[in-house]
Design an enzyme around this catalytic site. Structure first.
Site: not given
Length: 660
Positions: A158, A198, A200, A291
């Site tokens: 991120h 991931d 996200h 995740d």
């Protein structure tokens, strides 16, 4: 517990992997307890905690896997390498954030960033995380190692050029990829594939290679039309890169949670693998966030260790197996440890673990895959052919998840209904029973049944303005709305419209929304109270139309094989007062029965009770609405004859300013 660089693993030159060709595979591991010093400043619990990497290392040791790998010592990143992708100011900020001079400012700096905490150990951990991925990548590119796993934190995908966010300080994978391309041309690495699984979207990595054709970035993630973190359009499949990098950015954005092995492997087989074969990378980086694993508290997906092992095994076909895994997210300690072990066993070319029973992707998964292929086929000819009807009709309907209040009897009833629904057999037009929701053509029989039942849909937000609500029925867009609504299958207008007041608290929250941009949107507390009053506009529509409105409000497709909210669910909320959570973790996933009007149930949709607590604690932000959104509410209240303009403005202001 042996530390990185100690005698628990093989040294460079030794190996104990399976035979690959005429030699054995050398798998590198990096782990350093020093990275555990990055922690919350007050010791409070946080999902991105030091135990994340500890449990992985312990799992590898207990399984005897780390002893068969080459264990490297960690290494701090050099500023000049960090500045290949980050600004000098950002590097200096992270470097200095743990100094005594910044002690008094550290918490204030963190509060100004998006989902970041900082303490005295943050700087060193960030430098070690980035530097360790660089070191491992260099060893793999040089041929001293075949592949490896950097068990590092804080994560990185991120982090943007000038901003830390989403638990990430430096973009570890981007730093290492840029290092190979720009600092070590002698290694012959000219093309890099970065795969980010991931849950996200890897927004930081995407932006860093947006115009770079040397890097093919592939991210598969929950997106929910921009409503899932990190919110916005960056993770949309239309984001394909720019200039010379156009076509080298591929997003596979799931529009719901609950995606599992079958969904991810379908994306691999029908998007990633054919494109990777065309691209022919020299090295592969894997942003290995776990995740999306089953039972993860933030991801809401269902990938198993077996699923991760198969995805990784498929990637080993490319770049002569030169793959560098770098840990990203993953917040269930058991899931992250088991998934990591499964991946390292694949790197060692051990036999894959036994997989779950065969399952089909969700029907929404096929829609996403088809949309991605259509968007990217001009750049990648392998995506040009349409998928066969037989293939895309091997699918599972969108899942339905029931929750309830804290009443144990109601919770048992909700779970019982879920169990019954999971055992349903559906009859297709040819009369063949299809077990376990493995349906063939999209069924419309549920629509005919639900079209016979009327409900009142109670709106407290922008849908109070009838022209806005009609966008969900007839399709279209109103002023201020940033998206075009597809509308319902049945485009008949509401049979009646009435206004009522209900004893629930109105408030505004979330950073932004796809429909209205930056600013909060309206919610009501699902629980009634004796103080607050919320004005709601009631539209009499069919239960079929209500399903389509519910789907659009939560970013789902309306052409589903099964209803999100069926007759059994209606009976449940009517008789027991339960709350039904349809699309998992969606903003408006709770359907609440507010009572009856002329013996017709009044239904509204809002956030979950747990979300209300997160709003109260600040975990989910309280935000005033965008001007266009607030004006839509005011128009609804005024044109509906409920309030004057001045009264409507005061009503909105009170909801914004009153503490939750």
């Amino acid at each position: 517990m042996a530390m990185a660089g100690e005698s628990s693993g093989k040294k460079i030159g030794d190996c104990d992997g399976k035979v690959a060709g005429n030699r054995q595979r050398k798998v590198g591991l990096i782990y350093d307890e020093t990275m555990c010093k990055h922690d919350t400043p007050d010791g409070e619990d946080h999902p991105e905690c030091p135990d994340r990497i500890r449990v992985i290392w312990e799992k590898l040791q207990l399984a005897g896997v780390s002893q068969r790998c080459v264990v490297l010592g960690s290494s701090k990143a050099e500023d000049k390498h960090l500045q290949l992708v980050h600004t000098k100011d950002h590097v200096n900020l992270v470097k200095s954030i743990s100094t005594k001079q910044k002690d008094y400012r550290r918490n204030r700096i963190a509060s100004q960033l998006n989902s970041i905490y900082l303490n005295g150990g943050s700087s060193e951990a960030a430098y070690l995380a980035a530097g360790s991925v660089v070191k491992l990548a260099e060893k793999v590119a040089e041929g001293e190692l075949d592949c490896g796993f950097a068990i590092v934190r804080p994560p990185g995908h991120h982090a943007e050029a000038d901003e830390a966010m989403g638990f990430c300080l430096f973009n570890n994978v981007a730093v290492a990829a840029s290092f190979l391309l720009n600092e070590r041309p002698d290694l012959g690495v000219k093309k890099i594939l970065i795969v980010d699984w991931d849950v996200h979207h890897g927004n930081g990595t995407q932006k860093m290679f947006w115009k770079d054709p040397r890097v093919l970035f592939f991210s598969v993630h929950r997106h929910e039309y921009g409503g899932f973190y990190p919110a916005g359009d960056d993770g949309d499949y239309n984001m394909v890169g720019e200039g010379p990098g156009e076509g080298f950015n591929i997003n596979v954005p799931w529009d719901q949670g609950r995606c599992g092995d079958a969904d991810y492997l379908a994306a691999w087989d029908h998007i990633l693998i054919p494109v990777a074969r065309e691209f022919n990378p020299d090295v592969i980086f894997l942003s290995a966030g776990f995740d999306a694993a089953i039972n993860d508290p933030l991801g809401g997906c269902c990938v198993t260790p077996y699923g991760y092992s198969v995805m990784l095994k498929k990637l080993m076909e490319f770049a002569q197996g030169k793959i560098v895994l770098a840990l990203e997210g993953g917040y269930n300690l058991d899931s992250i440890a088991k998934s990591s072990l499964a991946c390292v066993q694949v790197l060692l070319e051990d036999k894959q673990i036994q997989g779950p029973p065969e399952a089909y992707p969700f029907e929404s998964t096929w829609r996403v895959i088809q949309a991605v292929r259509k968007r990217l086929c001009t750049y990648w000819p392998s995506l040009a052919d349409e998928l066969s009807w037989k293939l895309i009709n091997q699918k599972t309907p969108t899942p339905i998840i029931l929750i309830s209040s804290s009443d144990s009897e109601t919770e048992d009833n909700a779970q019982g209904l879920l169990d019954q629904m999971s055992k349903l057999s559906i009859e297709n037009p040819q009369g063949t029973l299809l077990e376990n929701h493995q349906v063939e053509p999209a069924s419309t029989s549920w629509r005919a049944d639900l079209a016979k039942v009327d409900v009142w849909y109670a709106s407290f937000g922008s849908n109070m303005w009838k022209p806005r609500f009609l966008c969900y029925i007839q399709g279209g867009q109103v002023d201020g709305l940033k998206k075009v609504c597809v509308g319902s299958m049945d485009k008949s207008p509401p049979k009646e419209t009435v206004w009522e007041t209900f004893p629930h608290r109105l408030f505004f929250g979330r950073e932004s929304s796809v429909g209205w941009g930056v600013g909060g949107v309206a919610f009501t507390n699902p629980l009634a109270n004796l103080i607050d009053q919320t004005h709601m506009c009631l539209y009499r529509i069919t239960l079929e139309q209500f399903n389509d409105v519910l789907s659009q409000e939560n970013g789902l497709n309306v052409d589903s094989d099964s209803p999100v909210f069926d007759l059994a669910a209606l009976q449940l909320v009517d008789n027991k007062g339960s709350i039904l959570e349809a699309p998992l973790n969606s903003w408006y996933g709770n359907v609440v029965c507010l009572g009856k009007e002329r013996d017709i149930p009044i239904l509204t949709m809002t956030c979950t009770l747990s979300a209300v607590e997160k709003f109260k604690s600040g975990e989910i932000p309280i935000r005033p609405p965008a001007k266009a959104y607030a004006n839509t509410l005011i128009r609804g209240l005024v044109e509906g004859g409920r309030l004057s303009k001045e009264e409507a403005e005061a009503y909105i202001d009170k909801a914004v300013s009153k503490p939750l």
